[in-house]
Design a protein around this motif. Sequence first.
Motif, PDB file in Angstrom:
ATOM      1  N   ILE A 133      46.934  31.308   1.301  1.00  0.00           N
ATOM      2  CA  ILE A 133      46.790  32.026   2.567  1.00  0.00           C
ATOM      3  C   ILE A 133      45.661  31.384   3.363  1.00  0.00           C
ATOM      4  O   ILE A 133      44.558  31.185   2.844  1.00  0.00           O
ATOM      5  CB  ILE A 133      46.467  33.512   2.321  1.00  0.00           C
ATOM      6  CG1 ILE A 133      47.581  34.173   1.501  1.00  0.00           C
ATOM      7  CG2 ILE A 133      46.250  34.244   3.638  1.00  0.00           C
ATOM      8  CD1 ILE A 133      48.946  34.134   2.147  1.00  0.00           C
ATOM      9  N   CYS A 134      45.932  31.059   4.615  1.00  0.00           N
ATOM     10  CA  CYS A 134      44.882  30.441   5.431  1.00  0.00           C
ATOM     11  C   CYS A 134      44.801  31.102   6.804  1.00  0.00           C
ATOM     12  O   CYS A 134      45.743  31.727   7.278  1.00  0.00           O
ATOM     13  CB  CYS A 134      45.081  28.939   5.561  1.00  0.00           C
ATOM     14  SG  CYS A 134      46.579  28.415   6.389  1.00  0.00           S
ATOM     15  N   CYS A 135      43.639  30.951   7.401  1.00  0.00           N
ATOM     16  CA  CYS A 135      43.386  31.508   8.728  1.00  0.00           C
ATOM     17  C   CYS A 135      43.755  30.470   9.789  1.00  0.00           C
ATOM     18  O   CYS A 135      44.298  29.411   9.476  1.00  0.00           O
ATOM     19  CB  CYS A 135      41.923  31.907   8.855  1.00  0.00           C
ATOM     20  SG  CYS A 135      40.780  30.577   8.411  1.00  0.00           S
ATOM     21  N   THR A 136      43.439  30.767  11.041  1.00  0.00           N
ATOM     22  CA  THR A 136      43.757  29.872  12.153  1.00  0.00           C
ATOM     23  C   THR A 136      42.531  29.747  13.063  1.00  0.00           C
ATOM     24  O   THR A 136      41.438  30.169  12.699  1.00  0.00           O
ATOM     25  CB  THR A 136      44.933  30.433  12.975  1.00  0.00           C
ATOM     26  OG1 THR A 136      44.488  31.588  13.699  1.00  0.00           O
ATOM     27  CG2 THR A 136      46.103  30.822  12.080  1.00  0.00           C
ATOM     28  N   ARG A 137      42.732  29.180  14.257  1.00  0.00           N
ATOM     29  CA  ARG A 137      41.664  29.127  15.257  1.00  0.00           C
ATOM     30  C   ARG A 137      41.616  30.398  16.098  1.00  0.00           C
ATOM     31  O   ARG A 137      40.850  30.461  17.062  1.00  0.00           O
ATOM     32  CB  ARG A 137      41.859  27.926  16.183  1.00  0.00           C
ATOM     33  CG  ARG A 137      41.450  26.602  15.564  1.00  0.00           C
ATOM     34  CD  ARG A 137      41.843  25.402  16.418  1.00  0.00           C
ATOM     35  NE  ARG A 137      41.564  25.577  17.818  1.00  0.00           N
ATOM     36  CZ  ARG A 137      42.499  25.626  18.771  1.00  0.00           C
ATOM     37  NH1 ARG A 137      43.777  25.546  18.477  1.00  0.00           N
ATOM     38  NH2 ARG A 137      42.157  25.769  20.028  1.00  0.00           N
ATOM     39  N   LYS A 138      42.394  31.394  15.744  1.00  0.00           N
ATOM     40  CA  LYS A 138      42.390  32.657  16.496  1.00  0.00           C
ATOM     41  C   LYS A 138      41.229  33.528  16.012  1.00  0.00           C
ATOM     42  O   LYS A 138      41.410  34.566  15.375  1.00  0.00           O
ATOM     43  CB  LYS A 138      43.731  33.365  16.339  1.00  0.00           C
ATOM     44  CG  LYS A 138      44.889  32.589  16.951  1.00  0.00           C
ATOM     45  CD  LYS A 138      46.215  33.273  16.693  1.00  0.00           C
ATOM     46  CE  LYS A 138      47.374  32.454  17.267  1.00  0.00           C
ATOM     47  NZ  LYS A 138      48.691  33.064  16.969  1.00  0.00           N
ATOM     48  N   THR A 139      40.042  33.071  16.321  1.00  0.00           N
ATOM     49  CA  THR A 139      38.818  33.754  15.912  1.00  0.00           C
ATOM     50  C   THR A 139      38.115  34.314  17.143  1.00  0.00           C
ATOM     51  O   THR A 139      38.382  33.902  18.271  1.00  0.00           O
ATOM     52  CB  THR A 139      37.882  32.783  15.186  1.00  0.00           C
ATOM     53  OG1 THR A 139      37.654  31.635  16.013  1.00  0.00           O
ATOM     54  CG2 THR A 139      38.492  32.313  13.866  1.00  0.00           C
ATOM     55  N   LEU A 163      39.281  21.877  17.457  1.00  0.00           N
ATOM     56  CA  LEU A 163      40.196  20.879  18.003  1.00  0.00           C
ATOM     57  C   LEU A 163      39.840  19.457  17.566  1.00  0.00           C
ATOM     58  O   LEU A 163      40.605  18.525  17.830  1.00  0.00           O
ATOM     59  CB  LEU A 163      40.176  20.948  19.537  1.00  0.00           C
ATOM     60  CG  LEU A 163      40.702  22.250  20.150  1.00  0.00           C
ATOM     61  CD1 LEU A 163      40.420  22.287  21.648  1.00  0.00           C
ATOM     62  CD2 LEU A 163      42.191  22.400  19.889  1.00  0.00           C
ATOM     63  N   ASP A 164      38.695  19.305  16.898  1.00  0.00           N
ATOM     64  CA  ASP A 164      38.179  17.969  16.624  1.00  0.00           C
ATOM     65  C   ASP A 164      38.312  17.513  15.177  1.00  0.00           C
ATOM     66  O   ASP A 164      37.927  16.387  14.863  1.00  0.00           O
ATOM     67  CB  ASP A 164      36.701  17.895  17.028  1.00  0.00           C
ATOM     68  CG  ASP A 164      35.833  18.892  16.267  1.00  0.00           C
ATOM     69  OD1 ASP A 164      36.384  19.855  15.696  1.00  0.00           O
ATOM     70  OD2 ASP A 164      34.608  18.709  16.243  1.00  0.00           O
ATOM     71  N   ASP A 165      38.839  18.345  14.277  1.00  0.00           N
ATOM     72  CA  ASP A 165      38.857  17.931  12.876  1.00  0.00           C
ATOM     73  C   ASP A 165      40.251  17.688  12.318  1.00  0.00           C
ATOM     74  O   ASP A 165      40.387  17.332  11.147  1.00  0.00           O
ATOM     75  CB  ASP A 165      38.077  18.931  12.002  1.00  0.00           C
ATOM     76  CG  ASP A 165      38.655  20.339  12.034  1.00  0.00           C
ATOM     77  OD1 ASP A 165      39.436  20.638  12.944  1.00  0.00           O
ATOM     78  OD2 ASP A 165      38.306  21.139  11.145  1.00  0.00           O
ATOM     79  N   ALA A 166      41.294  17.891  13.107  1.00  0.00           N
ATOM     80  CA  ALA A 166      42.655  17.573  12.694  1.00  0.00           C
ATOM     81  C   ALA A 166      43.537  17.598  13.942  1.00  0.00           C
ATOM     82  O   ALA A 166      43.208  18.243  14.936  1.00  0.00           O
ATOM     83  CB  ALA A 166      43.168  18.570  11.660  1.00  0.00           C
ATOM     84  N   ALA A 189      47.778   6.607  17.578  1.00  0.00           N
ATOM     85  CA  ALA A 189      46.975   5.584  18.252  1.00  0.00           C
ATOM     86  C   ALA A 189      45.558   6.066  18.539  1.00  0.00           C
ATOM     87  O   ALA A 189      44.614   5.270  18.569  1.00  0.00           O
ATOM     88  CB  ALA A 189      47.665   5.169  19.565  1.00  0.00           C
ATOM     89  N   HIS A 190      45.417   7.362  18.711  1.00  0.00           N
ATOM     90  CA  HIS A 190      44.120   7.932  19.095  1.00  0.00           C
ATOM     91  C   HIS A 190      43.285   8.348  17.891  1.00  0.00           C
ATOM     92  O   HIS A 190      42.056   8.398  17.965  1.00  0.00           O
ATOM     93  CB  HIS A 190      44.340   9.146  20.005  1.00  0.00           C
ATOM     94  CG  HIS A 190      43.088   9.754  20.536  1.00  0.00           C
ATOM     95  ND1 HIS A 190      42.398   9.229  21.608  1.00  0.00           N
ATOM     96  CD2 HIS A 190      42.391  10.842  20.137  1.00  0.00           C
ATOM     97  CE1 HIS A 190      41.337   9.965  21.852  1.00  0.00           C
ATOM     98  NE2 HIS A 190      41.308  10.958  20.973  1.00  0.00           N
ATOM     99  N   SER A 191      43.916   8.653  16.758  1.00  0.00           N
ATOM    100  CA  SER A 191      43.214   9.270  15.641  1.00  0.00           C
ATOM    101  C   SER A 191      42.644   8.239  14.674  1.00  0.00           C
ATOM    102  O   SER A 191      43.208   7.152  14.485  1.00  0.00           O
ATOM    103  CB  SER A 191      44.167  10.184  14.859  1.00  0.00           C
ATOM    104  OG  SER A 191      44.734  11.154  15.712  1.00  0.00           O
ATOM    105  N   ASP A 216      51.808  14.243   8.102  1.00  0.00           N
ATOM    106  CA  ASP A 216      51.084  14.751   6.932  1.00  0.00           C
ATOM    107  C   ASP A 216      51.471  16.186   6.596  1.00  0.00           C
ATOM    108  O   ASP A 216      51.469  16.577   5.424  1.00  0.00           O
ATOM    109  CB  ASP A 216      49.570  14.692   7.188  1.00  0.00           C
ATOM    110  CG  ASP A 216      49.080  13.264   7.394  1.00  0.00           C
ATOM    111  OD1 ASP A 216      49.265  12.443   6.484  1.00  0.00           O
ATOM    112  OD2 ASP A 216      48.522  12.974   8.477  1.00  0.00           O
ATOM    113  N   ALA A 217      51.769  16.974   7.631  1.00  0.00           N
ATOM    114  CA  ALA A 217      52.087  18.385   7.425  1.00  0.00           C
ATOM    115  C   ALA A 217      53.029  18.848   8.521  1.00  0.00           C
ATOM    116  O   ALA A 217      53.042  18.293   9.635  1.00  0.00           O
ATOM    117  CB  ALA A 217      50.821  19.229   7.434  1.00  0.00           C
TER     118      ALA A 217
END
Length: 283
Positions: A133-139, A163-166, A189-191, A216-217
């Motif tokens: 179970i994982c959370c999201t950016r809806k904090t 927005l900067d870690d994946a 190309a950007h990552s 990857d996912a």
Amino acid sequence: MPIPPLPLVMTEPLVRAALLEDLGRAGDITTDAIVPADATARVALVARQPGVVAGLDLALQAFRLIDPRIEVAVERPDGSTLLRGDVIATLAGPARGLLTAERVALNFLCHLSGVASATARIVAAVHGTRAAICCTRKTMPGLRAVQKYAVRVGGGSNHRFGLDDAVLIKDNHIAIAGGIPAALERARAHSGHMVKIELEVDSLAQLQEALDLGVDAVLLDNMPPPVLREAVAMVGRRAITEASGRITPETAGEIAATGVDLISIGWLTHSATVLDIGLDHCG
């Protein structure tokens, strides 16, 4: 395994800001008027319903920032399972400090314990499956680090922190880019080489396109369990599978049984009900 507390340098600014907001321009005029400056008291943080403790460090920081003379004895640290009536911690010292810090301390403790308790319920609902179970950016703004910490305390996992870690390519990215191939090409190309790329899909046709191109996912958005099961079989461990979309404790078990790796839930952080904890006077 116990979850290590967040560093003080991360949490103290949140607690300090909350206290400053509450104290306003004149301090606690109610307590200062009623309680003698030399009065002392002993109080306890007591659970009024079952749950999981999280955020105790922040609560205790509130008391200590108001008056460092307050002494604390922790009975049930973060991660502890609570029954109604359990004492989480006792505090003793200047009565004014105890009363002035009470609300800010309880705001953090009740909210974060609510997040941890909700997470623990969902984790229990998928026990015996491979799903995490994982959370999201809806904090809530400003509280992301501590809310995600509370999810970990409740037995959950964290999705990306910002927005900067994946890279997570969603439907609007795909629409604006002109399709999945263009979106993936630009993302790659950007990552950097350490950045994972996840793609949101809402159909098996989109999923096949993503698998052909390699990711990857995959975020399997709002798919019913029969379709999720087919999607997991299509992926065949070539990518991490994540299910998302209006998942509840009642539906989580069936979704987990499809074989997905992750179940992401936004309401764990943005809408979790607080755990009822009170500050009771002990004399």
